[in-house]
Scaffold this motif. Structure first.
Motif, PDB file in Angstrom:
ATOM      1  N   GLU A  64       3.764  -8.470  -0.521  1.00  0.00           N
ATOM      2  CA  GLU A  64       4.874  -7.511  -0.445  1.00  0.00           C
ATOM      3  C   GLU A  64       5.351  -7.358   0.999  1.00  0.00           C
ATOM      4  OE1 GLU A  64       3.204  -4.036  -2.276  1.00  0.00           O
ATOM      5  OE2 GLU A  64       3.908  -4.620  -4.273  1.00  0.00           O
ATOM      6  N   ARG A  65       4.396  -7.319   1.933  1.00  0.00           N
ATOM      7  CA  ARG A  65       4.730  -7.202   3.347  1.00  0.00           C
ATOM      8  C   ARG A  65       5.543  -8.424   3.803  1.00  0.00           C
ATOM      9  NH1 ARG A  65      -0.358  -6.761   5.358  1.00  0.00           N
ATOM     10  NH2 ARG A  65      -0.576  -4.736   4.376  1.00  0.00           N
ATOM     11  N   GLN A  66       5.129  -9.609   3.371  1.00  0.00           N
ATOM     12  CA  GLN A  66       5.852 -10.827   3.733  1.00  0.00           C
ATOM     13  C   GLN A  66       7.245 -10.839   3.114  1.00  0.00           C
ATOM     14  OE1 GLN A  66       3.370 -14.057   2.468  1.00  0.00           O
ATOM     15  NE2 GLN A  66       1.865 -13.727   4.109  1.00  0.00           N
ATOM     16  N   ALA A  67       7.368 -10.344   1.890  1.00  0.00           N
ATOM     17  CA  ALA A  67       8.677 -10.303   1.222  1.00  0.00           C
ATOM     18  C   ALA A  67       9.623  -9.351   1.943  1.00  0.00           C
ATOM     19  CB  ALA A  67       8.508  -9.884  -0.237  1.00  0.00           C
ATOM     20  N   ARG A  68       9.104  -8.215   2.456  1.00  0.00           N
ATOM     21  CA  ARG A  68       9.940  -7.274   3.193  1.00  0.00           C
ATOM     22  C   ARG A  68      10.422  -7.868   4.506  1.00  0.00           C
ATOM     23  NH1 ARG A  68       5.807  -2.961   2.917  1.00  0.00           N
ATOM     24  NH2 ARG A  68       5.641  -2.622   0.701  1.00  0.00           N
TER      25      ARG A  68
END
Length: 71
Positions: A64-68
């Motif tokens: 999720e952090r990478q997607a943000r």
């Protein structure tokens, strides 16, 4: 609802806290006293499960952090 009402009339409130589906049913946990060895084995299995769950959640958070960052 009709089945629940009938069960209540026939067996009372306690009927909802008892497993009534047969001897081999796995719907409710057993209330038998476990030996210390079995308790330990069960606790170790639970710990292993929870550790795996934590790892999965960490990976999900990282994804999720990478997607943000990409957005």
């Amino acid at each position: 609802m009709n089945r629940w009402r009938t069960t209540f009339r026939l067996y009372g409130e306690d009927a909802f806290f008892e497993e009534r589906r047969g001897k081999s049913s796995t719907g409710r946990p057993s209330e038998k006293e476990l030996s210390a060895k079995k308790k330990l084995k069960k606790a170790e299995a639970r710990i292993k499960y929870l550790e795996a769950e934590n790892e999965l959640l960490k990976k999900l958070e990282e994804l999720e952090r990478q997607a943000r960052k990409r957005s």
